[in-house]
Write an enzyme that holds these catalytic residues in place. Sequence first.
Site, PDB file in Angstrom:
ATOM      1  N   LYS A 343     120.590  42.926  23.668  1.00 53.81           N
ATOM      2  CA  LYS A 343     120.883  42.020  24.449  1.00 53.81           C
ATOM      3  C   LYS A 343     121.969  41.166  24.006  1.00 53.81           C
ATOM      4  CE  LYS A 343     115.893  41.623  24.157  1.00 53.81           C
ATOM      5  NZ  LYS A 343     114.748  40.711  23.444  1.00 53.81           N
ATOM      6  N   GLY A 344     122.469  41.305  23.206  1.00 52.70           N
ATOM      7  CA  GLY A 344     123.530  40.615  22.393  1.00 52.70           C
ATOM      8  C   GLY A 344     124.825  40.382  23.214  1.00 52.70           C
ATOM      9  N   LYS A 430     133.480  43.841  13.024  1.00 53.61           N
ATOM     10  CA  LYS A 430     133.166  43.333  11.778  1.00 53.61           C
ATOM     11  C   LYS A 430     133.931  44.729  10.996  1.00 53.61           C
ATOM     12  CE  LYS A 430     129.289  41.395  10.805  1.00 53.61           C
ATOM     13  NZ  LYS A 430     127.797  41.241  10.088  1.00 53.61           N
ATOM     14  N   PHE A 451     127.289  37.461   8.324  1.00 58.71           N
ATOM     15  CA  PHE A 451     126.516  37.464   9.586  1.00 58.71           C
ATOM     16  C   PHE A 451     126.607  36.382  10.575  1.00 58.71           C
ATOM     17  CE2 PHE A 451     122.590  37.915  12.107  1.00 58.71           C
ATOM     18  CZ  PHE A 451     122.387  39.202  12.154  1.00 58.71           C
ATOM     19  N   VAL A 452     126.866  36.710  11.589  1.00 63.78           N
ATOM     20  CA  VAL A 452     127.404  35.746  12.517  1.00 63.78           C
ATOM     21  C   VAL A 452     126.297  35.766  13.836  1.00 63.78           C
ATOM     22  CG1 VAL A 452     129.681  35.807  12.185  1.00 63.78           C
ATOM     23  CG2 VAL A 452     128.837  37.444  13.847  1.00 63.78           C
ATOM     24  N   ASP A 458     122.027  37.208  17.777  1.00 63.02           N
ATOM     25  CA  ASP A 458     120.767  36.639  17.172  1.00 63.02           C
ATOM     26  C   ASP A 458     120.516  36.804  15.925  1.00 63.02           C
ATOM     27  OD1 ASP A 458     120.257  39.456  17.578  1.00 63.02           O
ATOM     28  OD2 ASP A 458     118.319  38.920  17.320  1.00 63.02           O
ATOM     29  N   ARG A 464     120.847  32.941  19.969  1.00 65.12           N
ATOM     30  CA  ARG A 464     121.688  33.259  20.741  1.00 65.12           C
ATOM     31  C   ARG A 464     122.082  32.355  21.888  1.00 65.12           C
ATOM     32  NH1 ARG A 464     120.751  39.200  21.015  1.00 65.12           N
ATOM     33  NH2 ARG A 464     118.368  39.597  20.551  1.00 65.12           N
TER      34      ARG A 464
HETATM   35  P1  IMP Z   1     126.205  48.877  14.127  1.00 59.15           P
HETATM   36  O1  IMP Z   1     125.478  49.604  14.821  1.00 59.15           O
HETATM   37  O2  IMP Z   1     125.942  48.614  12.764  1.00 59.15           O
HETATM   38  O3  IMP Z   1     127.819  48.651  14.709  1.00 59.15           O
HETATM   39  O4  IMP Z   1     125.546  47.420  14.745  1.00 59.15           O
HETATM   40  C1  IMP Z   1     125.804  46.874  15.969  1.00 59.15           C
HETATM   41  C2  IMP Z   1     124.655  45.870  16.236  1.00 59.15           C
HETATM   42  O5  IMP Z   1     124.157  45.105  15.180  1.00 59.15           O
HETATM   43  C3  IMP Z   1     125.341  44.702  17.202  1.00 59.15           C
HETATM   44  O6  IMP Z   1     125.083  45.219  18.455  1.00 59.15           O
HETATM   45  C4  IMP Z   1     124.460  43.566  16.776  1.00 59.15           C
HETATM   46  O7  IMP Z   1     123.426  43.624  17.886  1.00 59.15           O
HETATM   47  C5  IMP Z   1     123.854  43.866  15.467  1.00 59.15           C
HETATM   48  N1  IMP Z   1     124.866  43.011  14.780  1.00 59.15           N
HETATM   49  C6  IMP Z   1     125.672  43.603  13.760  1.00 59.15           C
HETATM   50  N2  IMP Z   1     126.211  42.571  12.967  1.00 59.15           N
HETATM   51  C7  IMP Z   1     125.532  41.484  13.207  1.00 59.15           C
HETATM   52  C8  IMP Z   1     125.799  40.050  13.062  1.00 59.15           C
HETATM   53  O8  IMP Z   1     126.656  39.680  12.349  1.00 59.15           O
HETATM   54  N3  IMP Z   1     124.960  39.185  13.806  1.00 59.15           N
HETATM   55  C9  IMP Z   1     124.351  39.651  14.965  1.00 59.15           C
HETATM   56  N4  IMP Z   1     123.981  40.946  14.970  1.00 59.15           N
HETATM   57  C10 IMP Z   1     124.609  41.855  14.517  1.00 59.15           C
HETATM   58 MG    MG Z   2     124.429  44.490  20.395  1.00 58.83          MG
END
Ligand code: IMP
Ligand code: MG
Length: 479
Positions: A343-344, A430, A451-452, A458, A464
Amino acid sequence: MGKSRGSYYLALKQIAKTANSDSSLRKICNSIAKSAAKAIGANGCRILLLNPQRDHLITLGAYGLSDLYLRKGPLDARKSLPKVLEGKVIVIPDASKDEQVQHPQVAESQRVCSIVGVPILKQGEVIGEIRAYTHEPHQFSEADKNFLITTANTTAILLERAELRLLLGKNYQASGKQAKLAQLPRLTTASLRPVEFAHPSEEEFAKLLDFYCIEWLYEPRSFPLRWAGNEIAEMFTPDFYLPELDLYVELTTLKQSLITEKNRKVRQLKELYPEINIKLLNKNDFFKLLAKYDYGPLGEAKVEGVNRILYSRSQIQRRVRTLARRISHDYTGQRLVMVGILKGVVCFMTDLMQHISLPISIDFMAISYYGGEGDGEVIKITKDLDSSITGKHVLMVEDIVDTGMTLNYALAHLLAHNPATLHVCTLLDKRARRLINVPLDYIGFEVPDEFVVGYGLDYKGEYRNLPFIAILKPELITD
Ligand code: IMP
Ligand code: MG
């Protein structure tokens, strides 16, 4: 602007001499900035020091820059020529059009056009930088850059000496001539503030503005209010100017006598300068101001979990428009399917698509993680695409790429449907935590390993709706 070796040599001679004098650090730095600017034919120069937290740059000395430019407040190290702080020499041909410049509007109004930045390295670690500026488009030669690098080395030694003196501190206070040495400014942000505030409430206000990522200038301009013949008989200097909102702010306390007087001045200023926006503010008004200027209906409670705002709403909006322009340009004449991962991505997707000048359609996927048997988690698609993407130009839109696992999985899933092309646009990158190297074609901002939340992102389903992106207080993160 071909400079002879002679002019570099003479400038270095002057710099070495000044650096070795017992003037104050600020005076020495002003003088070095002047010599350096002249040697390379620049209109201005300044020496910046990185604060201990390494997130802000503070002006130590400058030459040829107007007060307004220097009073911009500390520069955000992540937003202002960040590559210099990685140890690189950076040239900006036109500051008013460059994303590495923190205040392009101010640069333009100050006739800052080309910029060169070189790092000040102390035993290999970047501790600050020297920047030189020109009014007209200018190409800095290799010799100019080398000259600035040498100047930076001299400055590094100078700063180290200042720190040493600070450590020795009181010993120097002992007698006569030595007393001067103890007056060297302390090399910390608190005492090296670029701005001397007249009142604690102003400092508090500046901190609030910093928290909300709102650029500010302290007392940047005085307005004559009354004349006696040709002489100015009364001036008024509002406390702050907020460039992004084009607004002057005069702070008030609760003392009624002062309020009346300030009201009169503000009223007069408005009459004499109708094009100027000015507001008389007390602390409670500040939150109303934030709401009015699009920082959202922020009761203080809502930002309780927030450590610091990384990107304000207007910064995000500007960046999103730039990305949309690039995408529109790159896909000229084509139709685009934008696919978001729920949902982000909701805030980013809705803003981004509204600025894309192509025929588009949108689709969403949702992905979940389950604690798997034994080691590791299992990824599963909980909502698949509604329409076929076979033979279409697909742009995957993500809120944040962290380890890269989610995106990698989603891309593999999309590729299996044979789209004509597949590219990726992520608002946040990131990079420090990447485990799988996924290609990112459009990136909004690179974020630190923290963590953002906000703008769709969220923590455990909350935050959100914050209209900005902020770093969550680490103590709130429980797993
Ligand atoms: P990845 O699979 O580790 O690249 O993580 C991606 C997903 O993790 C993103 O689509 C977010 O939903 C969540 N995520 C990663 N870092 C953050 C953060 O700092 N804040 C909020 N959600 C995060
Ligand atoms: Mg996401």
